[in-house]
Design a protein around this motif. Sequence first.
Motif, mmCIF file in Angstrom:
data_model
loop_
_atom_site.group_PDB
_atom_site.id
_atom_site.type_symbol
_atom_site.label_atom_id
_atom_site.label_comp_id
_atom_site.label_asym_id
_atom_site.label_seq_id
_atom_site.Cartn_x
_atom_site.Cartn_y
_atom_site.Cartn_z
ATOM 1 N N SER A 344 0.734 -0.777 -0.183
ATOM 2 C CA SER A 344 -0.134 -0.256 -0.099
ATOM 3 C C SER A 344 1.496 1.001 0.315
ATOM 4 N N GLU A 401 -6.803 14.404 2.256
ATOM 5 C CA GLU A 401 -7.151 12.841 1.927
ATOM 6 C C GLU A 401 -7.408 11.825 3.001
ATOM 7 N N ASN A 405 -12.621 10.600 3.674
ATOM 8 C CA ASN A 405 -13.212 9.506 4.241
ATOM 9 C C ASN A 405 -13.969 9.621 5.236
ATOM 10 N N GLU A 430 -10.496 -0.978 5.179
ATOM 11 C CA GLU A 430 -10.918 -0.199 4.466
ATOM 12 C C GLU A 430 -10.861 1.153 4.067
ATOM 13 N N ALA A 433 -7.306 1.100 1.323
ATOM 14 C CA ALA A 433 -7.686 0.598 0.793
ATOM 15 C C ALA A 433 -7.610 1.847 0.038
ATOM 16 N N ARG A 434 -8.658 2.310 0.856
ATOM 17 C CA ARG A 434 -9.362 3.596 -0.030
ATOM 18 C C ARG A 434 -8.043 5.062 0.322
ATOM 19 N N HIS A 436 -5.298 3.965 -0.246
ATOM 20 C CA HIS A 436 -3.698 3.348 -1.157
ATOM 21 C C HIS A 436 -4.807 4.580 -2.689
ATOM 22 N N GLN A 437 -5.611 3.265 -2.210
ATOM 23 C CA GLN A 437 -6.167 4.613 -4.025
ATOM 24 C C GLN A 437 -6.140 5.725 -4.314
ATOM 25 N N GLN A 438 -6.539 6.800 -3.404
ATOM 26 C CA GLN A 438 -6.441 8.220 -3.535
ATOM 27 C C GLN A 438 -4.713 8.454 -3.783
ATOM 28 N N THR A 440 -2.751 6.572 -4.929
ATOM 29 C CA THR A 440 -1.942 7.232 -6.406
ATOM 30 C C THR A 440 -2.068 8.478 -7.804
ATOM 31 N N THR A 441 -3.353 8.432 -7.377
ATOM 32 C CA THR A 441 -3.259 9.991 -7.865
ATOM 33 C C THR A 441 -2.437 11.283 -7.305
#
Length: 774
Positions: A344, A401, A405, A430, A433-434, A436-438, A440-441
């Motif tokens: 992650s 960030e 959430n 959760e 995971a969120r 990590h996705q944030q 990536t941008t």
Amino acid sequence: MIQSSKKWKIQIPDEMFVQQLQNNLHISSLTAKILASRVKTLDEARNIIHMKDDQLHNPYLLTGMKEAVERIELALHRGEKILIYGDYDADGITSTSVILHTLLDLGADVDFEIPNRFTHGYGPNEELFRLAHEKGIQLIITVDNGISGIEPIRIAKELGMDVIVTDHHEPGEELPPADVIIHPRVPEGKYPFGELAGVGVAFKLAHALYGEVPEHLFEYVALGTIADLVPLTGENRYIVRKGLEKLRKSNHPWVQALCEASGVKQHEIDEEIIGFYFGPRLNAIGRLGDAKPGVEFLMSEDLASATMGAKLLNEKNNERKEYVNSITEEAIEMIENNSDISNSLVLVVAKEGWNPGVIGIVASRLVEKYYKPTIVLSIDSELGLAKGSGRSIEGFHLYNELAKNRDILPHFGGHPMAAGMTLSAEHIDELRARLHQQATTCLSDELLTPTLYIDVPIDLSEVTVEAIEELQKLKPFGVGFEKPIFVIQQVSIRSMRKIGANENHIKMELEDAYGILDAVGFNKGYLFNEISYGVKLSIVGDLQINEWQGRKKPQFLLSDVQTLEWQLFDYRGKVNVNHWVGNIPIEESSFIAFREETIQYFQAVIPSIQLVEDEIDNSLSPFIVLLDLPKRIHTMEKLIEIAKPQRIYAVFYTPNSQYFNGMPTRKHFAQYYTFLKNRPFFNLNEHIHQLSKHFGLNVDTIKFMTKVFFELGFVTIENGLLSVNEFASKRSLTEATTYQLRQQQIELEQKFLYSTYSELKQWFDNRMKELSYS
């Protein structure tokens, strides 16, 4: 090549400005370069070196100060009970002590309260305010907190108590319904300096109450300001400098006791001693439980009680260290053994029972190790909640960030680089995971590499004892006015050796065109095996004075090093394989042999060896270990071309060296041929030793000459008997493959095995340059 794990960003100061600073302020180029990287004008630089009392602002410039003083003086006149409500960190403890000292001096009926981190949480607490009311408190003064305590303060007002808030934390859109709010940024821009610590705001109130600067309180303000990591600029700079001067001469029992407990000399107290020794001890007590003993310690009136208090702080600090080390080890084990966590971009680790008072420190340590935004959570299984702290890196605004959430983060707060939060334990995965996705941008590979900002490039000629001593004029260093990081570029290593009982440190002499400088790297003994002589290095670190037997010498304290040059490590003639192979980074290196027998010789110690013949593997590591010599020099040239090595480890194991045997002369060949021609048959195996003595040549040379004759057809061998071929064609000795190979072997040994280090380095240098231009 030595690559740093960090990106270096070297600031180049304006030479004209540096010269201006030198000429006008009469300072060294070293001091001028530091100032040039920090300030824009000559006046700013002068204010840093020459501290003036006008840097301490009138306390009545703070909005609400007049009203606060009037309300406190009314309480003093009426004999009202006053409660100082503090915070459990070093800033809160020192803030409480400052106002407590002040009100006691003024004859107040005063007590103090500090919430417990675990039972009350941060800031104003309704339960504690109700207890205060029951005790007859009529006026509450918050220090280092209160600006966000809207509901508890509303209740305090309903109960009939007046509240004065003094704070420095970020105000929200809604302010608490206090009678008076004293805050350096409320209203925005009114007060000349908005970065006071909580203890700085408390000091301003004390100043106004006394009607003069309370010189005896500067020690507390310096301690709290440094420990709270607020910018050491402007008024803070003045306060801290004055406080450090006072601390070095202080008669306060707590100062002497804290020096004794920390193992430091009082006259040497500076911002680093406070930051690394005093601050952590004062913070530790609130991290692990009740922080009130911290205030009692600072209020000690005799050395005996101060010594007891310092002992308690020491115990708590050691306990805090144990918690931090234990949790950090457990967190690292989780990360290393769980691919969901380690892969992650934002590390989120959680476990039941982790002490929530220290997990912020653990998060910081994990960021240092992995350089990823990190959240560490302590799970309360009974409540099903996870509570923790996060630390971030540049490019990932942690507060923003987390704010994305809110549906699974009911409680969180903080700023871009740090945050605290509480969430349901079932949402931990959760959240990871969120995030990590944030990430990536917004987090590129470049942002995931830490940056080292270097503000002072220097030459060795600038480094003198006098210049280093002059740097004291720039202190204190800290947030907003960081300790300078120096870089010396393109220096050579004159000498180096490992030092320390375990040889885990390194001592070096650096040399450039301008002079020589000693350097030491603590816990950097590994560099001894990574630095080769002859390369130009760039070295980052700090400057210090090494005093030994009354003599002072400048010394460079090494923190990082790199070179873009390839490096040659000479292990030729090293007999003990186990010794030198331990100096090579095996995982990053390709071990190369050109002969099968070499692999057999080394395979017991080196399990993975690549045999290189005509075809050369394109996937070689940047570090290559040459275990022996090829048969042809072309093979070595091709290897260098394909590998483009950053490091070459030259071993060149040669069990049958031909260099000292040399090549027999034409006269030797002619004599031997004539000898054979005069004998119809000659049994070489039977008479080779007599023949060796006859010609004065060793046995191997006789065998070599015989093989050359055989390959050229000059002799025949049948049943072990040599005879000359009378009908052989005339041919040159150099046509024989054996002759060519020996010639090449001697040339290879001369170039690689028996050359000096400089000659060998030059040969590889030339090949590297040819490649770069091709």
